[in-house]
Design a protein around this motif. Structure first.
Motif, PDB file in Angstrom:
ATOM      1  N   VAL A   1       0.840  -1.200   0.000  1.00  0.00           N
ATOM      2  CA  VAL A   1       0.000   0.000   0.000  1.00  0.00           C
ATOM      3  C   VAL A   1       0.874   1.249   0.000  1.00  0.00           C
ATOM      4  N   PHE A   2       2.066   1.124   0.560  1.00  0.00           N
ATOM      5  CA  PHE A   2       3.066   2.192   0.613  1.00  0.00           C
ATOM      6  C   PHE A   2       2.517   3.447   1.288  1.00  0.00           C
ATOM      7  N   SER A   3       1.744   3.227   2.319  1.00  0.00           N
ATOM      8  CA  SER A   3       1.231   4.300   3.173  1.00  0.00           C
ATOM      9  C   SER A   3       1.150   3.751   4.585  1.00  0.00           C
ATOM     10  N   ASP A   4       1.378   4.610   5.554  1.00  0.00           N
ATOM     11  CA  ASP A   4       1.264   4.178   6.948  1.00  0.00           C
ATOM     12  C   ASP A   4      -0.148   4.454   7.426  1.00  0.00           C
ATOM     13  N   GLY A   5      -0.987   3.438   7.338  1.00  0.00           N
ATOM     14  CA  GLY A   5      -2.375   3.570   7.766  1.00  0.00           C
ATOM     15  C   GLY A   5      -2.576   3.299   9.236  1.00  0.00           C
ATOM     16  N   GLY A   6      -1.486   3.029   9.966  1.00  0.00           N
ATOM     17  CA  GLY A   6      -1.566   2.867  11.407  1.00  0.00           C
ATOM     18  C   GLY A   6      -2.509   1.762  11.835  1.00  0.00           C
ATOM     19  N   GLN A   7      -3.228   2.012  12.921  1.00  0.00           N
ATOM     20  CA  GLN A   7      -4.130   1.005  13.472  1.00  0.00           C
ATOM     21  C   GLN A   7      -5.288   0.701  12.536  1.00  0.00           C
ATOM     22  N   ILE A   8      -5.693   1.662  11.726  1.00  0.00           N
ATOM     23  CA  ILE A   8      -6.793   1.420  10.780  1.00  0.00           C
ATOM     24  C   ILE A   8      -6.374   0.375   9.753  1.00  0.00           C
ATOM     25  N   GLN A   9      -5.224   0.581   9.156  1.00  0.00           N
ATOM     26  CA  GLN A   9      -4.698  -0.405   8.208  1.00  0.00           C
ATOM     27  C   GLN A   9      -4.441  -1.730   8.908  1.00  0.00           C
ATOM     28  N   GLY A  10      -3.888  -1.669  10.130  1.00  0.00           N
ATOM     29  CA  GLY A  10      -3.589  -2.891  10.868  1.00  0.00           C
ATOM     30  C   GLY A  10      -4.833  -3.692  11.205  1.00  0.00           C
ATOM     31  N   ALA A  11      -5.891  -3.010  11.611  1.00  0.00           N
ATOM     32  CA  ALA A  11      -7.133  -3.708  11.954  1.00  0.00           C
ATOM     33  C   ALA A  11      -7.750  -4.354  10.721  1.00  0.00           C
ATOM     34  N   ALA A  12      -7.753  -3.623   9.605  1.00  0.00           N
ATOM     35  CA  ALA A  12      -8.315  -4.176   8.372  1.00  0.00           C
ATOM     36  C   ALA A  12      -7.511  -5.380   7.900  1.00  0.00           C
TER      37      ALA A  12
END
Length: 384
Positions: free
Chosen positions: A74-85
């Motif tokens: 994804v090459f973006s730091d989505g943090g906990q949102i990306q991590g949860a998904a």
């Protein structure tokens, strides 16, 4: 086997919107996952569908590669949102693998290291914030057979506190210790509230009550602040639930000061969580995963803990949620005399009850507002 679709469902629990995933395959086997994140139910749901193209048409058995691509590509730091998904999708892959092979997930993680898991109660302190009430509620927890319990005595405090509220927090800790006796573990939750100075003042004052740990006393973004507290606190420091990648844990562990690691599998995936558990073991630390989301999160943590040699203690909210929440899944964890055992049913050993889920829709006000007076009552937030 190929992944053909991913569906999402949100359950409107009063204090948190739980996000669930159902992954379908061309062989008719489906898997389930959870992707709950306080205050971001719809946002995480959208993120799941944005990550979905990374796995559609792929083999669910290739779970480590899927996790890597959903994090790296994804090459973006989505943090906990990306991590949860990511985790919701990844958990469903693990479930499918277990079902296809006819084994529980813990067998895929290295096998059984523990026949049963000691648990601690959380979510039990939902009444008035007085020593008398905390004493009474703690008594009831011990009567249910628990040998450990966690609580946040700090109300809506943030950074610094006045003398009156400081004294009340310490009195609450003392009341719980008086209620449960010397043989029960009490764990103090800080919820990332304080400055280093305030955290250390609290640690010094609470030490006479022998807490097993002081959890997340300062914000997680500054590892140096957490290390400073850990170096000087007379009470062991526990933290880690806010981190969502291995690199953050590597930095924390490199200082060799925090040895109770509360990784959150639901923010990083089970693959990374198992690796962090191994990293922690290398520093002579133990894991006590954060398990304060929905009921599937608790089951996922139980499988991880069962297969982890350096497991310490398991967090349980399920016993203190509304009765209907026990029906969201076909099977839930059963606490007996302060312990749980993981089922040997394939995969996670449970499934979504879609009929019950349909009765509890998403509501924006369903989140835990930790810096509002009375948040511990876990009532929906009507006015933001």
């Amino acid at each position: 086997m190929k992944i053909t679709d991913i569906k999402t469902y949100i359950v409107g629990n009063g204090w948190k919107n739980w996000v669930f995933v159902k992954m379908e395959t061309d062989e008719g086997i489906h898997g389930i996952g959870e992707a709950t994140l306080n205050g971001f139910g719809k946002t995480v749901e959208a993120a799941i569908h944005e990550l979905k193209p990374y796995v559609i048409g792929k083999d669910p058995f290739d779970v480590e590669m899927h996790s890597l691509k959903m994090f790296r590509d994804v090459f973006s730091d989505g943090g906990q949102i990306q991590g949860a998904a990511l985790s919701g999708i990844e958990f469903a892959c693990w479930d499918i693998k277990g079902k296809k092979l006819g084994v529980p997930v813990y067998k895929l993680l290295g096998g059984k290291c523990h026949d049963h898991l000691r648990v601690y109660a959380n979510g039990w302190y939902t009444g008035e914030r007085t020593p008398e009430n905390f004493y009474s509620m703690a008594k009831k927890v011990i009567e249910k057979g628990y040998t450990a319990l966690k609580f946040d005595p700090f109300g809506s405090s943030w950074k610094a506190v006045d003398r009156q509220d400081f004294k009340l927090a310490i009195d609450l800790i003392g009341a719980v210790r008086d209620a449960v006796g010397e043989d029960v573990d009490i764990l103090i939750e800080g919820h990332n509230r304080f400055s280093v100075h305030t955290a250390l003042r609290f640690a010094e004052e609470m030490a006479i009550y022998s807490p097993t740990w002081f959890e997340a006393p300062v914000p997680p973004q500054s590892v140096s602040a957490m290390i400073e507290v850990a170096k000087r606190s007379p009470v062991p420091i526990a933290c880690g639930e806010d981190y969502y990648c291995k690199e953050q844990f590597a930095e924390l562990l490199s200082h060799n000061q925090v040895h109770i690691i509360q990784l959150e599998p639901q923010f990083m995936g089970l693959t990374a969580a198992k690796q962090v558990a191994g990293m922690t073991n290398a520093f002579n630390g133990v894991i006590a995963p954060h398990s304060a989301q929905g009921p599937l999160c608790s089951i996922v943590c139980a499988h991880l803990n069962t297969a982890t040699p350096n497991f310490f203690i398991h967090e349980i909210f399920d016993d203190f949620n509304a009765p209907w929440t026990q029906d969201i899944l076909t099977h839930t964890l059963d606490v007996k005399d302060g312990y749980i055992e993981v089922s040997d049913r394939p995969g996670w050993g449970t499934d979504l009850n879609l009929e019950e889920i349909s009765k509890h829709p998403y509501k924006r006000e369903n989140f835990l507002a930790l810096f509002r007076d009375g948040w511990e009552k876990r009532e929906p937030v009507e006015n933001f």
